[in-house]
Enzyme design. Structure first.
Site: not given
Length: 223
Positions: A50, A75, A124, A128, A160
């Site tokens: 993950e 992470d 994320d 941009k 999302d």
């Protein structure tokens, strides 16, 4: 989260047997577990990653449902995955680990063909243009994933962000990769896989409360 809480969690992570926190130099050198994760888990079971695991909700949920697979959350923010690591220890889950490092180094942590499946959960979107190189489904990242994945392995993206969903589909179609499943709203599509709808991350629950649709792509890389 207060600084005292973070320091406490960092300290606990250091004592957890299921947390690995290598320095960048250790990873870019000759990382000791690369190609040898079977020695860490003490078995040859399939490995599922993950990436950007946050609190590790998917790592934990999938590991509980699949005891014959090994799950590793990746992470850079150790104070977040502390929760998942602690849960795994409390529940005596020997098929769970967390590694604190940058995802861009993933091909230095795992050997060629060492990983069986990848989950990318709510990354994320880096909207941009100048942040394109940081999107976890750009061409460079896909090549890193392809190197460590076994042939015909799957990658799952749950987000999302309609932008991230569309961007990823564009990259996949443009490079000739195979899209096996795509949904703009997994909770309205009856054919959505159970593993996608049964587990909800902390942030996902917040998105759902605001009425934001959750998207999903399952794909296979063809190089």
């Amino acid at each position: 989260m207060g600084s005292k809480n973070k320091l406490k969690r960092f300290k606990e992570n250091e004592a957890f047997d299921n947390v690995i926190q290598p320095t960048r130099e250790e990873v870019t050198g000759d990382f000791h577990l690369k190609g040898k994760w079977d020695s860490f888990f003490k078995n040859n079971n399939p490995i599922v990653l993950e990436l950007g695991c946050g609190k590790g909700e998917y790592t934990i949920a999938l590991a509980k449902k699949n005891p014959n697979k090994n799950f590793i959350g990746v992470d850079i923010k150790g104070a977040r995955f502390w929760r998942g690591a602690k849960t795994a220890i409390e529940d005596e889950m020997n098929n769970v680990a967390f590694i604190r490092t940058q995802i861009e180094l993933v091909d230095l942590i795992f050997a060629e063909n060492e990983v069986d499946e990848i989950w990318i959960t709510f990354p994320d979107p880096q909207i941009k243009y100048k942040r394109t190189k940081h999107r976890l489904t750009n061409s460079d990242f896909l090549k890193r994933y392809h190197h460590i994945l076994k042939p015909n392995a799957f990658i799952n993206l749950k987000t999302d962000s309609e932008f991230m969903h569309g961007y990823t589909l564009g990259v996949l179609h443009g490079e000739g990769h195979e899209v096996l499943h795509s949904s703009h709203d997994v909770y309205r599509l009856k054919s959505s896989p159970e593993e996608v709808t049964e587990t909800q991350t902390f942030y996902e629950q917040q998105y759902l409360e605001k009425g934001k649709p959750i998207t999903y792509i399952k794909f296979r890389l063809n190089y």
